[in-house]
Design an enzyme around this catalytic site. Sequence first.
Site, PDB file in Angstrom:
ATOM      1  CB  SER A 151      -0.967   0.004   1.183  1.00  7.56           C
ATOM      2  OG  SER A 151      -2.046  -0.857   0.886  1.00  7.56           O
ATOM      3  CB  THR A 178       1.237   1.531   6.931  1.00  5.65           C
ATOM      4  OG1 THR A 178      -0.152   1.693   6.628  1.00  5.65           O
ATOM      5  CG2 THR A 178       1.587   2.230   8.236  1.00  5.65           C
TER       6      THR A 178
END
Length: 195
Positions: free
Chosen positions: A10, A149
């Site tokens: 991601s 993150t």
Amino acid sequence: RARIRLSPCSTFKIPNSMIGLETGVVKDLDHVFKWDGVPRSRQPWNQDHTLRSAVRESVVWYFQELAKQVGAQRMQKLVDGMNYGNRDLSAGVTKFWLESTLLISADEQVIFLRRLMRDELPLSKRSMELGRAVIVLDDQNGTVFRGKTGSGSNLGWFVGAVTGPRNEVVFAANASGMGVNGPSVRKIVEGILAE
């Protein structure tokens, strides 16, 4: 380890957001994509999302829809232009960043983020401004903490930058092992940054 290429997971939402903005697929940070009604494992994903909320909640379907609308050709051209990792999108436009063909090292993440922070990517100033804005986690007295993150199976990333009146620190960290994910790496990085 900083030179080893891994899936960005991601963390690719940073360039993906800017690619969406650059191509006009998303107009701004409040651009809504409607939820398709298919229930997904994470409850916050099961609703309509804006670009801003999709980055915050790491909504995979939003970015798959964005990538689909950008299309493979434009996506490849922009990823090449940004010189992002190994630039290999051969797994397909909706999954190349999800533990698949696209790989990037921590060193390369830092180079990419430094270029983003300094307006040095081959994108419009607006796309880069909004790209920086969408990953702001905290802003106190002129010191801005940005980050994203990324989580894979037993892989965690946390990448970003801290900018203040006196200094700029760009960082990228990853770790692997049983139960490791993006939030656990973020916790480690925040400890290091606090020191």
